[in-house]
Design a protein around this motif. Sequence first.
Motif, PDB file in Angstrom:
ATOM      1  N   UNK A 126       1.423  10.487  10.728  1.00 24.24           N
ATOM      2  CA  UNK A 126       2.290  10.623   9.552  1.00 24.24           C
ATOM      3  C   UNK A 126       3.762  10.469   9.932  1.00 24.24           C
ATOM      4  N   UNK A 127       4.015  10.263  11.225  1.00 21.26           N
ATOM      5  CA  UNK A 127       5.390  10.192  11.708  1.00 21.26           C
ATOM      6  C   UNK A 127       5.996   8.818  11.439  1.00 21.26           C
ATOM      7  N   UNK A 128       7.323   8.764  11.262  1.00 22.96           N
ATOM      8  CA  UNK A 128       7.976   7.488  10.932  1.00 22.96           C
ATOM      9  C   UNK A 128       7.671   6.375  11.921  1.00 22.96           C
ATOM     10  N   UNK A 129       7.610   6.706  13.220  1.00 20.47           N
ATOM     11  CA  UNK A 129       7.363   5.655  14.206  1.00 20.47           C
ATOM     12  C   UNK A 129       5.973   5.033  14.040  1.00 20.47           C
ATOM     13  N   UNK A 130       4.992   5.850  13.630  1.00 21.71           N
ATOM     14  CA  UNK A 130       3.657   5.314  13.355  1.00 21.71           C
ATOM     15  C   UNK A 130       3.681   4.406  12.140  1.00 21.71           C
ATOM     16  N   UNK A 131       4.302   4.888  11.063  1.00 20.00           N
ATOM     17  CA  UNK A 131       4.344   4.107   9.827  1.00 20.00           C
ATOM     18  C   UNK A 131       5.077   2.783  10.064  1.00 20.00           C
ATOM     19  N   UNK A 132       6.174   2.827  10.821  1.00 21.78           N
ATOM     20  CA  UNK A 132       6.938   1.618  11.120  1.00 21.78           C
ATOM     21  C   UNK A 132       6.074   0.597  11.859  1.00 21.78           C
ATOM     22  N   UNK A 133       5.384   1.038  12.911  1.00 21.82           N
ATOM     23  CA  UNK A 133       4.560   0.127  13.695  1.00 21.82           C
ATOM     24  C   UNK A 133       3.364  -0.380  12.885  1.00 21.82           C
ATOM     25  N   UNK A 187       2.858  -4.673   2.823  1.00 18.15           N
ATOM     26  CA  UNK A 187       3.805  -3.655   3.267  1.00 18.15           C
ATOM     27  C   UNK A 187       3.210  -2.264   3.088  1.00 18.15           C
ATOM     28  N   UNK A 188       3.364  -1.417   4.108  1.00 19.31           N
ATOM     29  CA  UNK A 188       3.033  -0.005   3.977  1.00 19.31           C
ATOM     30  C   UNK A 188       4.271   0.691   3.424  1.00 19.31           C
ATOM     31  N   UNK A 189       4.176   1.213   2.214  1.00 21.01           N
ATOM     32  CA  UNK A 189       5.329   1.808   1.543  1.00 21.01           C
ATOM     33  C   UNK A 189       5.131   3.319   1.443  1.00 21.01           C
ATOM     34  N   UNK A 190       6.013   4.067   2.088  1.00 22.96           N
ATOM     35  CA  UNK A 190       5.935   5.534   2.106  1.00 22.96           C
ATOM     36  C   UNK A 190       7.215   6.099   1.493  1.00 22.96           C
ATOM     37  N   UNK A 191       7.247   6.275   0.179  1.00 24.80           N
ATOM     38  CA  UNK A 191       8.495   6.644  -0.494  1.00 24.80           C
ATOM     39  C   UNK A 191       9.062   7.996  -0.102  1.00 24.80           C
ATOM     40  N   UNK A 192       8.220   8.874   0.451  1.00 24.60           N
ATOM     41  CA  UNK A 192       8.681  10.225   0.783  1.00 24.60           C
ATOM     42  C   UNK A 192       8.644  10.502   2.290  1.00 24.60           C
ATOM     43  N   UNK A 193       8.631   9.462   3.094  1.00 20.62           N
ATOM     44  CA  UNK A 193       8.419   9.607   4.527  1.00 20.62           C
ATOM     45  C   UNK A 193       9.426  10.531   5.202  1.00 20.62           C
ATOM     46  N   UNK A 226       0.870  -1.172   0.000  1.00 19.01           N
ATOM     47  CA  UNK A 226       0.000   0.000   0.000  1.00 19.01           C
ATOM     48  C   UNK A 226       0.907   1.223   0.000  1.00 19.01           C
ATOM     49  N   UNK A 227       0.818   2.025  -1.046  1.00 16.30           N
ATOM     50  CA  UNK A 227       1.595   3.261  -1.144  1.00 16.30           C
ATOM     51  C   UNK A 227       0.863   4.368  -0.378  1.00 16.30           C
ATOM     52  N   UNK A 228       1.635   5.091   0.416  1.00 14.91           N
ATOM     53  CA  UNK A 228       1.058   6.069   1.360  1.00 14.91           C
ATOM     54  C   UNK A 228       1.950   7.313   1.348  1.00 14.91           C
ATOM     55  N   UNK A 229       1.356   8.494   1.161  1.00 10.84           N
ATOM     56  CA  UNK A 229       2.122   9.698   0.872  1.00 10.84           C
ATOM     57  C   UNK A 229       2.532  10.563   2.041  1.00 10.84           C
ATOM     58  N   UNK A 230       2.764   9.998   3.213  1.00  8.89           N
ATOM     59  CA  UNK A 230       3.244  10.801   4.347  1.00  8.89           C
ATOM     60  C   UNK A 230       4.624  11.373   4.042  1.00  8.89           C
ATOM     61  N   UNK A 231       4.905  12.555   4.595  1.00  8.40           N
ATOM     62  CA  UNK A 231       6.229  13.168   4.402  1.00  8.40           C
ATOM     63  C   UNK A 231       6.609  13.950   5.653  1.00  8.40           C
ATOM     64  N   UNK A 232       7.848  14.407   5.699  1.00  9.35           N
ATOM     65  CA  UNK A 232       8.385  15.004   6.929  1.00  9.35           C
ATOM     66  C   UNK A 232       7.680  16.295   7.322  1.00  9.35           C
ATOM     67  N   UNK A 233       7.106  17.011   6.373  1.00  9.94           N
ATOM     68  CA  UNK A 233       6.403  18.241   6.692  1.00  9.94           C
ATOM     69  C   UNK A 233       5.164  18.022   7.522  1.00  9.94           C
ATOM     70  N   UNK A 234       4.646  16.792   7.500  1.00  9.56           N
ATOM     71  CA  UNK A 234       3.453  16.452   8.285  1.00  9.56           C
ATOM     72  C   UNK A 234       3.777  16.098   9.731  1.00  9.56           C
ATOM     73  N   UNK A 235       5.058  15.839  10.015  1.00  8.95           N
ATOM     74  CA  UNK A 235       5.407  15.258  11.308  1.00  8.95           C
ATOM     75  C   UNK A 235       5.082  16.163  12.495  1.00  8.95           C
ATOM     76  N   UNK A 248       9.330  16.301  -2.643  1.00 11.77           N
ATOM     77  CA  UNK A 248       8.309  15.579  -3.402  1.00 11.77           C
ATOM     78  C   UNK A 248       8.031  16.302  -4.710  1.00 11.77           C
ATOM     79  N   UNK A 249       7.878  17.621  -4.631  1.00  8.68           N
ATOM     80  CA  UNK A 249       7.622  18.403  -5.833  1.00  8.68           C
ATOM     81  C   UNK A 249       8.808  18.330  -6.787  1.00  8.68           C
ATOM     82  N   UNK A 250      10.026  18.363  -6.249  1.00  6.98           N
ATOM     83  CA  UNK A 250      11.219  18.238  -7.094  1.00  6.98           C
ATOM     84  C   UNK A 250      11.149  16.950  -7.908  1.00  6.98           C
ATOM     85  N   UNK A 251      10.810  15.847  -7.237  1.00  9.02           N
ATOM     86  CA  UNK A 251      10.715  14.560  -7.922  1.00  9.02           C
ATOM     87  C   UNK A 251       9.611  14.590  -8.972  1.00  9.02           C
ATOM     88  N   UNK A 252       8.477  15.185  -8.609  1.00 14.86           N
ATOM     89  CA  UNK A 252       7.365  15.248  -9.540  1.00 14.86           C
ATOM     90  C   UNK A 252       7.671  16.088 -10.762  1.00 14.86           C
TER      91      UNK A 252
END
Length: 218
Positions: free
Chosen positions: A134-141, A155-161, A119-128, A168-172
């Motif tokens: 949206x925090x890494x510890x939540x996504x990990x658990x 697997x929960x896959x967050x490519x921009x976590x 499952x692709x999920x778009x959380x990123x550091x600006x949300x933390x 993200x915009x740079x990549x886009x």
Amino acid sequence: MTEKVVVIYSGGMDSFTVLNRAVRDNKEVFALSFDYGQRHVKELEYAANVCRELGIEHKVIDITSINQLLAGSSLTDDIDIPEGHYEEQSMKSTVVPNRNMILLSLAVGYAVSKGAGQVYYGAHSGDHAIYPDCRPEFVLKMNEVCKIANYEPVEIYSPYLTVSKIDILTDGLQMGLDYSKTWTCYNGREKACGKCGACQERLEAFEKNDATDPLEYE
């Protein structure tokens, strides 16, 4: 054989980038959007249009009834959307209790039914700063749980976590994506307000990339 994935797709610029990243990763994509009573529900129209253009199977699930349980967010209740950056305490009013745990759980169930391994999920550091789910510890658990919650691990896959919306915009932009096909503003009016945290972070991302946001603002 092409790997199947489910992409949680809100219609915003982050999930739009994630969706296109999955397509470029040569995945067979199943896009999943949720109507949870958000006042910016027009983002779902943007999501539907993109999936139609890309020929991606897209489901929009109505879960508005859960708002009987999840009160107190300015995104779903009759509370004014705060203005200012995400770093400001006032933006905490935009938190919808337990939202991403609920959405991820539904997406994982859908993934199992489709035979998808991620499952692709778009959380990123600006949300933390504001959003605990949206925090890494939540996504990990959550990832650990989703690998054992069914006979088929997902697997929960967050490519921009660990990166920002700027990255993200740079990549886009490097992928040549058209961000006029996305909606970010928390106010679901005709034009974006330019003042809420979502708009400010979006505008900052374009500015830092020396690019012009194609959306119209009030």
